[in-house]
Design a protein around this motif. Structure first.
Motif, PDB file in Angstrom:
ATOM      1  N   HIS A 163       0.835  -1.214   0.426  1.00 20.29           N
ATOM      2  CA  HIS A 163      -0.261   0.165  -0.147  1.00 20.29           C
ATOM      3  C   HIS A 163       0.735   1.587  -0.228  1.00 20.29           C
ATOM      4  O   HIS A 163       0.730   2.602  -0.150  1.00 20.29           O
ATOM      5  N   TYR A 164       2.403   1.178   0.515  1.00 17.14           N
ATOM      6  CA  TYR A 164       2.900   1.959   0.835  1.00 17.14           C
ATOM      7  C   TYR A 164       3.390   3.084  -0.592  1.00 17.14           C
ATOM      8  O   TYR A 164       3.232   3.828  -0.847  1.00 17.14           O
ATOM      9  N   LEU A 165       4.273   1.636  -0.788  1.00 14.34           N
ATOM     10  CA  LEU A 165       4.569   2.034  -2.537  1.00 14.34           C
ATOM     11  C   LEU A 165       3.917   2.484  -3.192  1.00 14.34           C
ATOM     12  O   LEU A 165       4.009   2.798  -3.704  1.00 14.34           O
ATOM     13  N   ASP A 176      14.970   3.447   3.793  1.00 12.85           N
ATOM     14  CA  ASP A 176      14.816   4.434   5.518  1.00 12.85           C
ATOM     15  C   ASP A 176      13.417   4.579   5.576  1.00 12.85           C
ATOM     16  O   ASP A 176      13.053   4.451   6.075  1.00 12.85           O
ATOM     17  N   GLU A 177      13.563   5.362   4.522  1.00 21.62           N
ATOM     18  CA  GLU A 177      11.585   5.225   3.991  1.00 21.62           C
ATOM     19  C   GLU A 177      10.415   4.515   4.758  1.00 21.62           C
ATOM     20  O   GLU A 177       9.938   4.915   5.052  1.00 21.62           O
ATOM     21  N   LEU A 178      11.317   3.428   3.877  1.00 22.76           N
ATOM     22  CA  LEU A 178      10.149   2.286   4.106  1.00 22.76           C
ATOM     23  C   LEU A 178       9.793   1.910   6.218  1.00 22.76           C
ATOM     24  O   LEU A 178       9.086   1.293   6.277  1.00 22.76           O
ATOM     25  N   VAL A 182       6.257   2.161   7.500  1.00 30.71           N
ATOM     26  CA  VAL A 182       6.409   0.673   6.775  1.00 30.71           C
ATOM     27  C   VAL A 182       5.950   0.262   8.129  1.00 30.71           C
ATOM     28  O   VAL A 182       5.046  -0.195   9.117  1.00 30.71           O
ATOM     29  N   TRP A 183       7.307  -0.437   8.642  1.00 33.64           N
ATOM     30  CA  TRP A 183       7.532  -0.878  10.229  1.00 33.64           C
ATOM     31  C   TRP A 183       7.677   0.219  11.253  1.00 33.64           C
ATOM     32  O   TRP A 183       7.064  -0.051  12.392  1.00 33.64           O
ATOM     33  N   GLY A 221      16.996   2.106  -2.984  1.00 30.95           N
ATOM     34  CA  GLY A 221      15.033   1.335  -2.609  1.00 30.95           C
ATOM     35  C   GLY A 221      14.690   0.986  -3.692  1.00 30.95           C
ATOM     36  O   GLY A 221      14.631  -0.157  -4.123  1.00 30.95           O
ATOM     37  N   TYR A 222      13.053   1.688  -3.697  1.00 27.56           N
ATOM     38  CA  TYR A 222      12.527   0.725  -4.304  1.00 27.56           C
ATOM     39  C   TYR A 222      11.119   1.669  -5.277  1.00 27.56           C
ATOM     40  O   TYR A 222      11.047   3.005  -4.558  1.00 27.56           O
TER      41      TYR A 222
END
Length: 229
Positions: A163-165, A176-178, A182-183, A221-222
């Protein structure tokens, strides 16, 4: 037809009366009387809110709530004749949004339901925000993901990552943002992230080894690519 409210209550007369009252005031409502009926109903319909009794014959509304919370984020309001503080605390701690004691006044219950629907932006037929990318459909309010029309079961963190992606599509997102968003934990390692990305690709990509959507940006990252934008 979009449904505002689903009542899950084995007191048939009360459920039917509540259902009729809500529909009279344009809160589109249906009812079921068992856990099994509820699960079958939710396979085909997407209500915006659940009114859930605790005692459902030999089954428990608590157990149903915990199960639904693994895949759905819609508001769940418990309705019950049980009045102990322990019951209220359990209901709220397992994901219930409110606890309403029976016997309830129909007009007050309706007001509570309307307030919750308005807060979640689903009242009066408003469409839920749905993210669609090719064969992938994400329904955030229900935490539901479909690929080519079939429901795909994602674990909680897999869903949150997807969902965040997806909501940040076509933007490179650093590891780092994820980790933070997310976590909520900067101590999560690359290994954990890599495993979740691999599992997501296996579940939503036609070819996980050559992903169409979740692309790796080496060293950074992604990015979730939406080429149909």
């Amino acid at each position: 037809m979009k449904l505002d409210c689903l009542i899950v209550d084995d007191e048939v007369a009360l459920a039917e009366t509540t259902c009729e009252y809500f529909n009279m005031f344009e809160v589109r409502t249906e009812f079921v009387t068992s856990v099994e009926e509820c699960e079958r109903f939710l396979e085909k319909h997407e209500p915006s809110l659940l009114l859930l009794d605790i005692n459902l014959g030999n089954e428990s509304g608590f157990d149903l709530c915990k199960k639904l919370r693994k895949t759905m984020e819609i508001p769940i309001l418990f309705i019950s004749a049980r009045s102990s503080d322990d019951d209220v605390l359990i209901a709220l701690n397992i994901g219930g949004d409110d606890y309403i004691q029976k016997p309830y006044t129909l007009s007050i219950l309706l007001a509570k339901v309307k307030a919750v629907l308005k807060r979640y932006g689903n009242a009066s037929g408003k469409q839920q925000d749905i993210l669609e990318f090719g064969q992938i459909q994400i329904v955030p309010k229900l935490r539901r993901v479909r690929v080519s029309g079939m429901d795909v079961h994602l674990k909680l963190m897999e869903y949150k990552l997807l969902h965040y992606l997806a909501k940040n599509k076509n933007r490179i997102i650093t590891k780092d943002e994820l980790f933070q968003n997310v976590w909520g934990d900067s101590f999560v390692g690359d290994g954990t992230l890599n495993v979740h990305i691999r599992h997501l690709r296996e579940k939503i990509e036609r070819n996980p080894k050559d992903p169409q959507f979740i692309k790796t940006v080496w060293g950074t990252g992604y990015v979730f690519e939406d080429t149909q934008q």
